[in-house]
Design a protein around this motif. Structure first.
Motif, short mmCIF file in Angstrom:
data_model
loop_
_atom_site.label_atom_id
_atom_site.label_comp_id
_atom_site.label_asym_id
_atom_site.label_seq_id
_atom_site.Cartn_x
_atom_site.Cartn_y
_atom_site.Cartn_z
N ALA A 144 11.37 7.15 -5.66
CA ALA A 144 10.07 7.08 -5.01
C ALA A 144 9.83 5.72 -4.36
O ALA A 144 8.92 5.56 -3.55
CB ALA A 144 8.97 7.38 -6.03
N CYS A 145 10.65 4.73 -4.73
CA CYS A 145 10.50 3.38 -4.18
C CYS A 145 11.34 3.15 -2.93
O CYS A 145 11.21 2.09 -2.28
CB CYS A 145 10.88 2.34 -5.24
SG CYS A 145 9.97 2.48 -6.78
N TYR A 186 4.62 3.13 -18.27
CA TYR A 186 5.08 4.32 -17.53
C TYR A 186 6.46 4.09 -16.95
O TYR A 186 6.93 2.94 -16.82
CB TYR A 186 4.08 4.71 -16.44
CG TYR A 186 3.83 3.66 -15.39
CD1 TYR A 186 4.48 3.71 -14.15
CD2 TYR A 186 2.89 2.65 -15.60
CE1 TYR A 186 4.23 2.75 -13.17
CE2 TYR A 186 2.64 1.68 -14.63
CZ TYR A 186 3.30 1.75 -13.42
OH TYR A 186 3.05 0.80 -12.45
N GLU A 241 0.84 -1.20 0.00
CA GLU A 241 0.00 0.00 0.00
C GLU A 241 0.87 1.25 0.00
O GLU A 241 1.81 1.37 0.78
CB GLU A 241 -0.92 0.00 1.23
CG GLU A 241 -1.90 1.16 1.23
CD GLU A 241 -2.87 1.09 2.41
OE1 GLU A 241 -3.63 2.05 2.60
OE2 GLU A 241 -2.84 0.06 3.13
N GLY A 242 0.56 2.17 -0.90
CA GLY A 242 1.32 3.41 -1.00
C GLY A 242 2.44 3.35 -2.01
O GLY A 242 3.05 4.39 -2.32
N PHE A 243 2.74 2.18 -2.55
CA PHE A 243 3.81 2.06 -3.54
C PHE A 243 3.39 2.81 -4.81
O PHE A 243 2.25 2.69 -5.26
CB PHE A 243 4.07 0.59 -3.86
CG PHE A 243 5.31 0.37 -4.69
CD1 PHE A 243 6.54 0.18 -4.09
CD2 PHE A 243 5.23 0.33 -6.08
CE1 PHE A 243 7.67 -0.05 -4.85
CE2 PHE A 243 6.37 0.12 -6.85
CZ PHE A 243 7.59 -0.07 -6.23
N PRO A 244 4.30 3.58 -5.42
CA PRO A 244 3.93 4.36 -6.61
C PRO A 244 3.72 3.46 -7.83
O PRO A 244 4.66 2.84 -8.33
CB PRO A 244 5.14 5.28 -6.80
CG PRO A 244 6.28 4.55 -6.14
CD PRO A 244 5.69 3.82 -4.99
N ARG A 245 2.51 3.39 -8.33
CA ARG A 245 2.22 2.50 -9.45
C ARG A 245 0.86 2.84 -10.05
O ARG A 245 0.02 3.49 -9.42
CB ARG A 245 2.22 1.04 -9.00
CG ARG A 245 1.29 0.79 -7.82
CD ARG A 245 1.30 -0.66 -7.36
NE ARG A 245 0.63 -0.82 -6.07
CZ ARG A 245 0.15 -1.96 -5.61
NH1 ARG A 245 0.25 -3.05 -6.33
NH2 ARG A 245 -0.43 -2.02 -4.43
N ILE A 246 0.66 2.38 -11.28
CA ILE A 246 -0.64 2.44 -11.94
C ILE A 246 -1.10 1.00 -12.12
O ILE A 246 -0.37 0.19 -12.70
CB ILE A 246 -0.55 3.14 -13.31
CG1 ILE A 246 -0.08 4.59 -13.15
CG2 ILE A 246 -1.88 3.09 -14.03
CD1 ILE A 246 0.21 5.28 -14.49
N LEU A 254 8.90 4.43 -13.74
CA LEU A 254 8.81 4.45 -12.28
C LEU A 254 10.14 4.93 -11.72
O LEU A 254 11.19 4.32 -11.97
CB LEU A 254 8.50 3.03 -11.77
CG LEU A 254 8.49 2.83 -10.26
CD1 LEU A 254 7.40 3.67 -9.60
CD2 LEU A 254 8.29 1.35 -9.94
#
Length: 325
Positions: free
Chosen positions: A304-305, A298, A280-285, A300
């Protein structure tokens, strides 16, 4: 069929079953043979038929079968298209070379069939050209993670989990979790490319990790070729779990790797993989995306990880605990 004088079957009498031992020093009983219809063949003489009898590959121009003769059972590979004699010679020698690594007759048979399956996949849909650089990088990255899984779970469970070559959404799928692997150039901008909205999507009741490796092209004598990365795992399996070699060969074929291609122009060095917990909260689409939108690609940012970084020990602990029977 007229048998040329410059191949292993020359001198054998056509029109009846005639054989000649391949090599008196060979560990197993390999024979060059000419079958009654003048078709050339490779024969492995056996003490016993395997029980159960394994599946055999089916090729358009080859017949691969077990047969029980007065002198005992055999496995034979018969060429049905004389125009392919040169290629068949290469195939037979490759099958024999695989079998000669074995310590028992049963293992020799299994290795020979496994190598025949590799040829089945290559001849059915083998690549006409070597893998492109990006594909080589991706395969090397997956092989490095596969090696970690082999060390932790064993060869067969690790290979069963390697679903990337078959086109599955995740590169590795286990009962406890999935791993998506990304290979990037070390000196490039700190991003990885996510190919679609499914790669980092959650999987019900399973954890998900993103493994990132730097795979960089270098000049000789540094680094290793893709062939050398493949050979390292092949040799490992030959020493520790030869019954897994067939699975390994089939995965490589699915990935587009052809043992006959020359990968010497490219040499690579690879970093240890860095793992991230995709939580939860991990940057992804992820799916579902808006109606009418699909194939979302996209970039990544790895920065941000960072809050989700973990190490292999943590990933391994989760996978081993949950995936052991």
């Amino acid at each position: 069929m007229v048998i040329p004088n410059d191949n292993p079957w020359s001198g054998l009498e056509a029109g009846k079953t005639d054989t000649r031992r391949v090599d008196a020093t060979a560990r197993w009983n390999w024979f060059w043979a000419v079958m009654p219809r003048t078709d050339v063949a490779l024969v492995l003489q056996l003490s016993d038929l395997p029980n159960p009898v394994p599946d055999l590959p089916k090729l358009r121009n080859l017949e691969i079968r077990f047969q029980t003769l007065p002198g005992g059972p055999i496995l034979y590979i018969r060429l049905k298209d004389s125009a392919q004699l040169e290629l068949f010679d290469t195939l037979c020698r490759d099958v024999m070379a695989a079998g000669e690594f074995a310590g028992t007759e049963a293992e020799a048979l299994e290795r020979a069939i496994g190598r025949a399956f590799r040829w089945h996949y290559l001849l059915r849909g083998g690549k006409l050209e070597a893998l492109a650089e990006e594909a080589q990088k991706g395969l090397i990255g997956e092989i490095e993670v596969l090696k970690l899984l082999i060390a932790s779970l064993g060869a067969k469970p690790a290979l069963a989990a390697w679903t990337g070559p078959s086109g599955a959404p995740k590169d590795f799928e286990l009962k406890a979790g999935c791993i998506e692997v990304k290979a990037r150039r070390g000196a490039s901008k700190p991003f990885v490319k996510i190919a679609n909205e499914h790669q980092l999507a959650d999987v019900s009741d399973r954890r998900l990790w993103l493994g990132v490796l730097a795979v960089d092209k270098v000049q000789p004598p540094h680094g290793r070729t893709l062939t050398e990365y493949v050979d390292e795992v092949t040799e490992l399996l030959e020493r520790t779990e030869p019954s897994a070699i067939m699975d390994w060969d089939l995965h490589l074929a699915d990935a587009g790797y052809d043992v006959l291609h020359d990968y010497s122009p490219w040499r690579w060095i690879v970093s240890p993989p860095e793992f991230h917990s995709v939580a939860e909260g991990f940057p992804r689409i992820t799916a579902p995306v808006p109606l009418g939108v699909s194939g979302v690609t996209y970039a990544l940012a790895l920065s941000a990880c960072t809050p989700f970084r973990t190490d292999w020990n943590a990933v391994r602990s989760n996978l081993v605990e949950e995936d052991q029977p």
